[in-house]
Design an enzyme around this catalytic site. Structure first.
Site, short mmCIF file in Angstrom:
data_model
loop_
_atom_site.label_atom_id
_atom_site.label_comp_id
_atom_site.label_asym_id
_atom_site.label_seq_id
_atom_site.Cartn_x
_atom_site.Cartn_y
_atom_site.Cartn_z
N VAL A 161 0.78 -1.24 0.12
CA VAL A 161 0.04 -0.03 0.08
C VAL A 161 0.86 1.19 -0.09
O VAL A 161 0.32 2.28 -0.38
CB VAL A 161 -1.07 -0.02 1.16
CG1 VAL A 161 -1.49 1.36 1.34
CG2 VAL A 161 -1.74 -1.15 1.03
N GLU A 162 2.15 1.16 0.46
CA GLU A 162 2.97 2.29 0.53
C GLU A 162 3.74 2.50 -0.52
O GLU A 162 3.54 3.36 -1.57
CB GLU A 162 3.79 2.51 2.11
CG GLU A 162 2.86 2.28 3.20
CD GLU A 162 3.40 2.36 4.60
OE1 GLU A 162 4.27 3.19 4.61
OE2 GLU A 162 3.04 1.11 5.38
#
Length: 459
Positions: free
Chosen positions: A258-259
């Protein structure tokens, strides 16, 4: 209501049950003992581990009618609040007691709230007498001076639960210079758009001022980004404590889908190797070349320099009585009297313990939002029931710059954050004037970075 007949003696209480006599002493330990041994003896006499440990050693009368239910209730409540097992272990082995637990013991001794009256009634000998209280206070003062010494040795604030931020930590300058470049390098992300500084902007309080940060492809994280400033002072990293060191923390986001969404360190290293200038600098610092460990080590070394000393509050602690206004001083006193300084301790005013979100009321039931995995807090890592909804206490340094607040980013202002914390952690609803005084105090915690006030870094 007394459950057992007793006979007062010169040294304590003689309890008689079924014809058998049991002596429970309430006398203070010998003043000739070392402070640590005095403290341990007092805690043992107080039977604190009966309620403040995972596996309590119950007394012989715990299975008797009436007593059993009351004791079980005390255990559940006490262990929910604080686990004192580590204190006993530290005192027995000559190690330091963590600052948060030290502050909690100090606070209940000052307020004379432990043990509770019902516990003392049932467990004779557990009460903290005036002499025992004085011994515990002296132990706490000496323990702070020994393990958490600051430059306030001759100040009236020498024994406060909080300390000023130090000017610096020992670092390797070459690693720092390299780590600063890597901290701002977007090649750590799969699409070359996200760097560490994207979520931890050094000109915005070490955060991005978003409820949840943007990752690669616009994906949103599930927890509010904590500040990178003064992170070196935390006992662990991340809200759930899954990283023990700054280097471990730096190694998390690059592989998080997600990052930064990279698949491996090789993916990142292949890009960095194409930069001849950076590679030459890297090899000068790390002759063994690129690796995930070396990359995160350099970033961690840079992050050790992200300290923010000389806030107005620090100047006040160091002796400048004019550094704070009357309202701000009232706010600090309210901060302490409302027990905020039992968790927000040390130089970072936090970051030293895991605490339950919703100690006095059910925060998550009242919040009105669906539960997420991140709401589990420390439980995500341990699977231990007691750790559900426990989070690393955030440091409060530069808090005026790091909105929104809480792990879920739902408190948009400091006023909202103080209201939430006093309701769910302290069990109080503060008058607006007291709340505003605490907020005024919190605004004095903004320090300096590289000689400039942090709130002027983007000007």
């Amino acid at each position: 209501m007394r459950l057992f007949p007793k006979i007062l003696t010169g040294a304590g209480v003689l309890v008689v049950i079924a014809g058998a006599a049991y002596h429970l002493s309430n006398s203070a330990p010998s003043a000739d003992l070392p402070r640590e041994r005095q403290a341990l003896a007092i805690l043992e006499d107080g039977q604190c581990l009966m309620c403040h440990s995972e596996h309590p050693d119950l007394p012989f009368y715990a299975s008797l009618p009436i007593a059993e239910g009351m004791i079980r209730e005390d255990i559940a409540l006490g262990y929910r609040h604080t686990d004192l097992s580590g204190v006993y272990d530290a005192l027995r082995s000559g190690r330091k007691v963590d600052e948060a637990t030290l502050a909690k013991i100090e606070r209940v001794v000052e307020k004379e709230t432990m043990p509770v009256a019902r516990f003392s009634m049932m467990h004779w000998g557990s009460a903290i007498t005036g002499k025992k209280a004085r011994m515990l206070k002296e132990w706490i003062r000496e323990h702070r001076a020994k393990y958490y010494a600051t430059n306030l040795a001759h100040s009236v604030f020498a024994f406060e639960p909080v300390q000023p931020v130090m000017d610096s930590l020992p670092v390797d300058p070459a690693k720092v210079a390299l780590g600063e470049k890597l901290f701002h390098d977007p090649r750590f992300s799969a699409d070359n758009t996200i760097s560490c500084a994207s979520c931890h902007g050094l000109d915005t309080g070490g955060v991005d001022n978003e409820q949840f940060s943007d990752g690669v492809g616009g994906k949103k994280g599930g927890v509010n980004a904590p500040t990178v400033y003064n992170a070196a002072l935390n006992f662990v990293q991340f809200w759930d404590g899954r990283a023990a060191t700054l280097a471990e923390q730096a190694g998390g986001p690059p592989m998080n889908p997600v990052e930064m969404a990279c698949q491996s360190w090789d993916e990142i290293i292949d890009k960095l190797k194409q930069d001849k200038e950076l590679t030459a600098e890297f090899l000068a610092v790390y002759p063994d070349g690129y690796s995930g460990d070396n990359l995160t080590d350099a970033i961690a070394e840079f992050e050790k320099t992200l300290l923010t000393p000389d806030s107005r509050f620090d100047l006040y602690l160091k002796g400048d009585s004019s550094a704070l206004t009357a309202q701000e001083i009232r706010g600090y006193e309210l901060f302490k009297s409302n027990d905020c300084a039992t968790c927000h301790v040390g130089a970072n005013l936090g970051g030293q313990s895991y605490e339950l979100m919703g100690l006095k009321a059910d925060y998550f039931a009242d919040r009105g939002l669906a539960m997420t995995e991140e709401d589990n807090g420390r439980y995500k890592e341990t699977g231990t029931a007691r750790d559900r909804h426990r989070f690393k206490t955030p440091g409060l340094r530069n808090i005026a710059l790091t909105a929104p607040y809480l792990h879920d980013g739902t408190a948009r202002t400091l006023e909202e954050a103080v209201d939430v914390m006093t309701k769910y952690q302290v069990g109080r609803s503060l008058p607006a004037a007291e709340r505003d005084d605490i907020v005024a105090f919190l605004k004095t915690l903004t320090g300096e970075y590289r000689g400039r006030p942090l709130d002027a870094q983007n000007s």
